[in-house]
Design a protein around this motif. Structure first.
Motif, PDB file in Angstrom:
ATOM      1  N   PRO A 131       0.826  -1.222   0.000  1.00 54.06           N
ATOM      2  CA  PRO A 131       0.000   0.000   0.000  1.00 54.06           C
ATOM      3  C   PRO A 131       0.852   1.259   0.000  1.00 54.06           C
ATOM      4  O   PRO A 131       1.997   1.249   0.475  1.00 54.06           O
ATOM      5  N   ARG A 147      -5.197   6.825   0.982  1.00 55.17           N
ATOM      6  CA  ARG A 147      -4.511   5.558   1.221  1.00 55.17           C
ATOM      7  C   ARG A 147      -4.955   4.581   0.138  1.00 55.17           C
ATOM      8  O   ARG A 147      -6.158   4.404  -0.080  1.00 55.17           O
ATOM      9  N   PHE A 149      -4.482   0.665  -1.615  1.00 61.09           N
ATOM     10  CA  PHE A 149      -3.995  -0.685  -1.347  1.00 61.09           C
ATOM     11  C   PHE A 149      -3.718  -1.510  -2.603  1.00 61.09           C
ATOM     12  O   PHE A 149      -3.089  -2.566  -2.520  1.00 61.09           O
TER      13      PHE A 149
END
Length: 468
Positions: A131, A147, A149
């Protein structure tokens, strides 16, 4: 210190406690920050008309605007902060990363190149390895931060981050960083003087966050080995020294589960959580800012001794927000505000009974700091202080804060930046209790109380009998 003060204020703040506390006050303009606190010319006018010779920039608004510091310098006014070029450098996340790498300060693996082409950024993300974090170059406060992943999530998240960064900062540039799993957020208070000497005043743990905003801060950091702590503080001094830092600053690090730590950013101002450091060192950091601007050196401020850390302090931020409604800000008149005055508790409050909480500014009402010889003592003192804190009118996060402090994992000192995501924090309060308390508060707010204790005034049957 014998220094007269001038408070500048907008329409929304005309009756605020800080305005009344100052020796003089000066009206800046309308409530919107863009028409008052962010207008440099208005502040220069206030300086000129009141004869002020220095400016404390506070926490927000113009505190990290190099242009403001430069304008003050041109006018011969002391800016109680670092040099404008330092503010410029550390305010740019890409340039600051490069400067830290050059100085030998560990930085999170990432990409801070000039290209903002989506294909280039995707290729770099794959090189770094998921990530990853997408961050706004000119950003802060979680704006423009995403964020990611997987490769499939990357382009939609990138477009969203760039759009958000452009709207918030007028600069859509982003950079990429490796995302550290279950990290802790450790920051170090540093000070530099005009001779080039830089020291640290130890670390603060700021891992408990919600949407990248700090909720609880403490010092010393719990469960942090002394060797690692010393290394982090030494690297913070190295970082500040490499850019000739002047005044108060905070070097922030991300600490991985493996003990590896990386430079995150540097705040070129005093932090909201500075009372935590003051409580464990015994130094007044605002006084230090003033003395350093006057040319006083670190050696004189410390008495020639190395600063020491004693006891423990924990701070929480009391907000006018509704935890049961996605933490939306809660506005309106504060019908009753009562903060305790008890031993080993410090309250820095911006409101009193009758204050108005508006939509224009951050809804923080107060900072409450528990102090003790040990972490557990500080925690218990803080909980006791919160239990004696009364705010009626806008909804607050008071019970939410108490629930965090009482959580078993917090008691053990097991904190990371996902604490509030991983652990269920229970702060339930029944509607009937709320209604009864609000009725009591409303009654008391409109009644002259001749005792220092609200509960003494209520008596065993007094208010309840009259209400019923």
């Amino acid at each position: 210190m014998g220094i007269e003060t001038v408070a500048v204020y907008s329409d929304a703040d005309k009756d605020a406690p800080f305005v009344k506390a100052a020796d003089f006050s000066f009206y800046l303009g309308e409530s919107e920050p863009s028409k008052s606190y962010l207008v440099i010319s208005n502040i220069l006018k206030a300086i000129s008309e009141t004869g002020a010779d220095a400016v404390h920039p506070g926490y927000g608004f113009l505190s990290e605007k190099a242009e403001f510091a430069r304008e003050l310098s041109k006018a011969g006014i002391s800016f109680l902060g670092p040099k404008p070029e330092t503010v410029d450098l550390m305010g740019d996340k890409i340039r600051s990363r490069a400067a830290m790498e050059k100085a030998g300060v560990p930085v999170v693996p990432g990409y801070e190149g000039e290209s903002q082409e989506h294909s280039v950024l995707l290729k770099e993300a794959e090189r770094i390895g998921f990530p990853i974090m997408i961050k706004a170059s000119a950003g802060g406060g979680g704006k423009g931060m995403k964020r990611v992943f997987s490769k499939e999530e990357f382009l939609p998240a990138l477009e969203s981050a760039q759009r958000e960064a452009g709207n918030a900062f007028g600069d859509s540039r982003v950079f990429l960083e490796k995302y550290i799993i279950n990290p802790r957020h450790i920051e170090v208070q540093v000070f530099g003087d005009s001779s080039g000497k830089v020291i640290h005043l130890f670390e603060r743990e700021c891992s408990i966050q919600r949407r990248h905003q700090k909720v609880v801060e403490e010092s010393p950091a719990p469960n942090l080995p002394s060797e690692l702590k010393q290394k982090i503080c030494e690297v913070a001094v190295k970082a500040a020294s490499s850019i000739g830092y002047l005044g108060a600053g905070t070097v922030e690090f991300i600490l991985g589960e493996d003990g590896a730590f990386y430079f995150l950013e540097m705040n070129t101002r005093l932090q909201v959580e500075h009372p935590v450091t003051e409580s464990v060192t015994g130094f007044d950091l605002v006084e230090w800012q003033i003395r350093i601007a006057e040319g006083v050196g670190i050696e004189k401020l410390t008495g020639g001794k190395s600063p020491s850390q004693s006891g423990h302090a924990i701070e929480v931020r009391l907000y006018a927000e509704d935890p049961e409604n996605e933490f939306l800000p809660s506005i309106g008149k504060i019908e009753l505000a009562k903060f305790p005055e008890i031993q080993n508790l410090r309250v820095d409050s911006g409101v009193v009974t009758g204050s108005e909480v508006s939509l224009y500014y951050d809804p923080m009402l107060a900072k409450v700091i528990g102090i003790g010889k040990t972490r557990e003592e500080a925690r218990k003192n803080l909980i006791a202080g919160l239990e004696e804190t009364i705010v009626f009118g806008p909804i607050t996060n008071l019970n939410y804060l108490k629930a965090i402090l009482e959580h078993s994992e917090f008691v053990k000192g097991n904190t990371d930046t996902h604490f509030l995501e991983k652990h269920k924090v229970v702060w339930e309060e029944s509607g009937e209790e709320k209604e009864a308390v609000l009725m009591s508060a409303s009654f008391l707010a409109n009644r002259t109380v001749k005792t220092s204790s609200v509960w003494d005034a209520v008596g065993p049957n007094g208010v309840w009998g009259e209400i019923s």
